[in-house]
Scaffold this motif. Structure first.
Motif, PDB file in Angstrom:
ATOM      1  N   PHE A 170       0.832  -1.204   0.000  1.00  0.00           N
ATOM      2  CA  PHE A 170       0.000   0.000   0.000  1.00  0.00           C
ATOM      3  C   PHE A 170       0.867   1.254   0.000  1.00  0.00           C
ATOM      4  CE2 PHE A 170      -4.141  -1.735   2.141  1.00  0.00           C
ATOM      5  CZ  PHE A 170      -4.540  -2.254   0.915  1.00  0.00           C
ATOM      6  N   ALA A 171       1.956   1.217   0.766  1.00  0.00           N
ATOM      7  CA  ALA A 171       2.820   2.395   0.888  1.00  0.00           C
ATOM      8  C   ALA A 171       3.482   2.761  -0.439  1.00  0.00           C
ATOM      9  CB  ALA A 171       3.880   2.164   1.960  1.00  0.00           C
ATOM     10  N   LYS A 172       3.563   1.810  -1.361  1.00  0.00           N
ATOM     11  CA  LYS A 172       4.196   2.047  -2.662  1.00  0.00           C
ATOM     12  C   LYS A 172       3.219   2.612  -3.692  1.00  0.00           C
ATOM     13  CE  LYS A 172       7.095  -2.084  -2.022  1.00  0.00           C
ATOM     14  NZ  LYS A 172       7.376  -3.441  -2.573  1.00  0.00           N
ATOM     15  N   ARG A 173       1.924   2.668  -3.348  1.00  0.00           N
ATOM     16  CA  ARG A 173       0.901   2.997  -4.332  1.00  0.00           C
ATOM     17  C   ARG A 173       0.176   4.294  -3.989  1.00  0.00           C
ATOM     18  NH1 ARG A 173       2.104  -2.200  -4.575  1.00  0.00           N
ATOM     19  NH2 ARG A 173       1.813  -3.309  -6.541  1.00  0.00           N
ATOM     20  N   ASP A 174      -0.537   4.823  -4.999  1.00  0.00           N
ATOM     21  CA  ASP A 174      -1.258   6.075  -4.794  1.00  0.00           C
ATOM     22  C   ASP A 174      -2.761   5.845  -4.924  1.00  0.00           C
ATOM     23  OD1 ASP A 174      -1.724   5.817  -7.537  1.00  0.00           O
ATOM     24  OD2 ASP A 174      -0.225   7.328  -8.081  1.00  0.00           O
ATOM     25  N   ASP A 175      -3.520   6.916  -4.697  1.00  0.00           N
ATOM     26  CA  ASP A 175      -4.973   6.796  -4.732  1.00  0.00           C
ATOM     27  C   ASP A 175      -5.502   6.524  -6.136  1.00  0.00           C
ATOM     28  OD1 ASP A 175      -5.303   7.080  -2.003  1.00  0.00           O
ATOM     29  OD2 ASP A 175      -5.667   9.247  -2.087  1.00  0.00           O
ATOM     30  N   LYS A 176      -4.750   6.917  -7.159  1.00  0.00           N
ATOM     31  CA  LYS A 176      -5.171   6.587  -8.520  1.00  0.00           C
ATOM     32  C   LYS A 176      -5.213   5.072  -8.697  1.00  0.00           C
ATOM     33  CE  LYS A 176      -4.009   7.344 -13.395  1.00  0.00           C
ATOM     34  NZ  LYS A 176      -3.060   7.986 -14.343  1.00  0.00           N
ATOM     35  N   TRP A 177      -4.206   4.371  -8.171  1.00  0.00           N
ATOM     36  CA  TRP A 177      -4.209   2.905  -8.218  1.00  0.00           C
ATOM     37  C   TRP A 177      -5.404   2.353  -7.454  1.00  0.00           C
ATOM     38  CZ3 TRP A 177      -4.013  -0.253  -3.895  1.00  0.00           C
ATOM     39  CH2 TRP A 177      -3.942  -1.635  -4.152  1.00  0.00           C
ATOM     40  N   LEU A 178      -5.695   2.935  -6.282  1.00  0.00           N
ATOM     41  CA  LEU A 178      -6.798   2.445  -5.458  1.00  0.00           C
ATOM     42  C   LEU A 178      -8.128   2.561  -6.192  1.00  0.00           C
ATOM     43  CD1 LEU A 178      -7.263   1.341  -2.541  1.00  0.00           C
ATOM     44  CD2 LEU A 178      -7.876   3.685  -1.904  1.00  0.00           C
ATOM     45  N   MET A 179      -8.281   3.577  -7.021  1.00  0.00           N
ATOM     46  CA  MET A 179      -9.541   3.800  -7.724  1.00  0.00           C
ATOM     47  C   MET A 179      -9.609   3.062  -9.063  1.00  0.00           C
ATOM     48  SD  MET A 179     -11.054   5.624  -5.533  1.00  0.00           S
ATOM     49  CE  MET A 179     -10.685   6.698  -4.147  1.00  0.00           C
TER      50      MET A 179
END
Length: 215
Positions: free
Chosen positions: A167-176
């Motif tokens: 999770f720490a490697k990723r951003d909210d764009k990935w989450l969406m």
């Protein structure tokens, strides 16, 4: 005083007492339980929202997952191996099996959302470790037994540490990001990981029920 005001004060007082008592019970059981239910700090376990080290929405998701994990760990504190192996009837799963099932489910969503692999496309080592607890049922009732509580807590913790690291490697764009052909319909990574949290809530009720039937 207005009866409604009295009721609100009573509900607030009992809710706070329950949360406090539950937190004490969780954090007194073992270091592993403390580590898992406190990925940030004891003081903010009840604060849902962005967390340092994560994108805002990912941090909010982490806060919800941390809180739900603390609720899973609370009812299993102090359970013996025989308690964890207890099977209520022919169609029930043991508490130990359900704890391992939660770790398996989270591992599957790691493989899917972090590695881009679909159901049935697990690496060999993951298939060997997680396929039985993922499926539960008769086979799990036969083979998942004889382990102390720390066996299950260690696996839950190891899987969760990997989740938080990724999770720490990723951003909210990935989450969406949406997967259009997910098996229940178009679904983004946020929904998939909220399902992991909701899945623990579902089994939390089952764990409490089985625990209440142990003689």
């Amino acid at each position: 005083m207005n009866p409604l005001t009295n009721r609100r004060k009573f509900l607030k007082k009992t809710a706070n007492a329950s949360i406090y008592a539950g937190s004490l019970a969780v954090f007194s059981n073992s270091n592993i339980i403390q580590d898992q239910s406190d990925q940030t700090s004891v003081n903010d376990i009840n604060i849902v929202g962005p967390k340092e080290g994560y994108a805002p929405h990912i941090g909010t998701l982490v806060s919800m997952m941390n809180w739900m994990r603390s609720q899973i760990l609370y009812p299993v504190r102090g359970l013996s191996t025989s308690d964890l192996d207890y099977i209520h009837d022919d169609n029930s799963n043991s508490i130990g099996s359900m704890l391992l099932h939660l770790a398996a489910t989270e591992r599957f969503y790691q493989i899917n959302t972090f590695d881009g692999k679909e159901w049935g496309d697990w690496p060999k080592e993951d298939d060997e470790e997680w396929s039985i607890p993922m499926g539960l049922g008769d086979e799990a009732r036969q083979v998942i037994k004889g382990h102390p509580l720390d066996f299950y807590l260690e696996r839950l913790q190891t899987v969760r540490e990997n989740t938080l690291s990724e999770f720490a490697k990723r951003d909210d764009k990935w989450l969406m990001t949406v997967e259009e052909d997910w098996f229940w319909g178009p679904t983004n990574n946020y929904c998939k990981w909220f399902h992991v949290c909701e899945h623990e809530s579902n089994h939390n009720g089952q764990i409490k029920y089985i625990k209440s039937r142990i003689t």
